[in-house]
Design a protein around this motif. Sequence first.
Motif, PDB file in Angstrom:
ATOM      1  N   VAL A 144      42.424  -1.685 -19.366  1.00  0.00           N
ATOM      2  CA  VAL A 144      43.149  -1.456 -18.321  1.00  0.00           C
ATOM      3  C   VAL A 144      44.011  -2.567 -17.810  1.00  0.00           C
ATOM      4  O   VAL A 144      42.811  -3.089 -17.128  1.00  0.00           O
ATOM      5  N   PRO A 145      45.046  -2.833 -17.725  1.00  0.00           N
ATOM      6  CA  PRO A 145      45.620  -4.062 -17.296  1.00  0.00           C
ATOM      7  C   PRO A 145      45.280  -4.256 -15.813  1.00  0.00           C
ATOM      8  O   PRO A 145      45.330  -3.120 -14.867  1.00  0.00           O
ATOM      9  N   CYS A 146      44.976  -5.274 -15.110  1.00  0.00           N
ATOM     10  CA  CYS A 146      44.754  -5.573 -13.606  1.00  0.00           C
ATOM     11  C   CYS A 146      45.412  -6.952 -13.331  1.00  0.00           C
ATOM     12  O   CYS A 146      45.649  -8.059 -14.180  1.00  0.00           O
ATOM     13  N   SER A 147      45.924  -6.860 -12.082  1.00  0.00           N
ATOM     14  CA  SER A 147      46.295  -8.245 -11.782  1.00  0.00           C
ATOM     15  C   SER A 147      46.393  -8.564 -10.199  1.00  0.00           C
ATOM     16  O   SER A 147      45.867  -7.377  -9.553  1.00  0.00           O
ATOM     17  N   GLY A 148      46.486  -9.606  -9.774  1.00  0.00           N
ATOM     18  CA  GLY A 148      46.506  -9.748  -8.207  1.00  0.00           C
ATOM     19  C   GLY A 148      46.676 -11.313  -8.107  1.00  0.00           C
ATOM     20  O   GLY A 148      47.302 -12.077  -8.788  1.00  0.00           O
ATOM     21  N   ARG A 149      46.067 -11.723  -6.926  1.00  0.00           N
ATOM     22  CA  ARG A 149      46.189 -12.992  -6.383  1.00  0.00           C
ATOM     23  C   ARG A 149      44.857 -13.719  -6.077  1.00  0.00           C
ATOM     24  O   ARG A 149      43.857 -12.817  -5.844  1.00  0.00           O
ATOM     25  N   TRP A 150      44.808 -14.900  -6.033  1.00  0.00           N
ATOM     26  CA  TRP A 150      43.718 -15.438  -5.586  1.00  0.00           C
ATOM     27  C   TRP A 150      43.702 -16.683  -4.510  1.00  0.00           C
ATOM     28  O   TRP A 150      44.910 -16.969  -4.429  1.00  0.00           O
ATOM     29  N   GLU A 151      42.744 -17.034  -3.702  1.00  0.00           N
ATOM     30  CA  GLU A 151      42.714 -17.781  -2.878  1.00  0.00           C
ATOM     31  C   GLU A 151      41.324 -18.701  -3.041  1.00  0.00           C
ATOM     32  O   GLU A 151      40.431 -18.255  -3.474  1.00  0.00           O
ATOM     33  N   ALA A 152      41.605 -19.991  -2.924  1.00  0.00           N
ATOM     34  CA  ALA A 152      40.561 -20.956  -3.052  1.00  0.00           C
ATOM     35  C   ALA A 152      40.442 -21.850  -1.853  1.00  0.00           C
ATOM     36  O   ALA A 152      41.353 -22.310  -1.095  1.00  0.00           O
ATOM     37  N   SER A 153      39.261 -22.177  -1.535  1.00  0.00           N
ATOM     38  CA  SER A 153      38.665 -23.387  -0.517  1.00  0.00           C
ATOM     39  C   SER A 153      37.701 -24.204  -1.081  1.00  0.00           C
ATOM     40  O   SER A 153      36.676 -23.609  -1.469  1.00  0.00           O
ATOM     41  N   ARG A 154      37.975 -25.606  -0.779  1.00  0.00           N
ATOM     42  CA  ARG A 154      36.892 -26.421  -1.260  1.00  0.00           C
ATOM     43  C   ARG A 154      35.607 -26.217  -0.192  1.00  0.00           C
ATOM     44  O   ARG A 154      35.883 -26.336   1.126  1.00  0.00           O
ATOM     45  N   GLN A 155      34.476 -26.192  -0.586  1.00  0.00           N
ATOM     46  CA  GLN A 155      33.312 -26.412   0.295  1.00  0.00           C
ATOM     47  C   GLN A 155      32.710 -27.699   0.587  1.00  0.00           C
ATOM     48  O   GLN A 155      32.816 -28.644  -0.039  1.00  0.00           O
TER      49      GLN A 155
END
Length: 119
Positions: free
Chosen positions: A108-119
Amino acid sequence: MRFDRMRVFLSVSLLAGATLATTAPAFAQHPYDGLWNVTIFTQSGSCDRTASYPLTVTEGRVSAPGADVSGKIATSGVVRVAIGPAFANGQLTGNAGSGKWNGASNGVPCSGRWEASRQ
């Protein structure tokens, strides 16, 4: 006397060459190298609503221990990554970034957004 000068010259030349060989300049680090924490947010489909992953960027290549991850971060910060059957793209700037992803869960297709932060 001439032989002694030649021997000194050769010794100094070899020593200088060895010193240069051991002090070669290091390559510049990729601007986005390091440990990143990435959180995905599902906006459509039956995938987990949120999930977080630690990813490592080394010389612009993305990896994660024990995960099927491949992709690159351009020096401009453009992101193109595959995580298993899912694909993500976006932009990093400084120590943060965001973008979109798409994939599937049990076909089943899924989609969305992502966020990243450097540690």
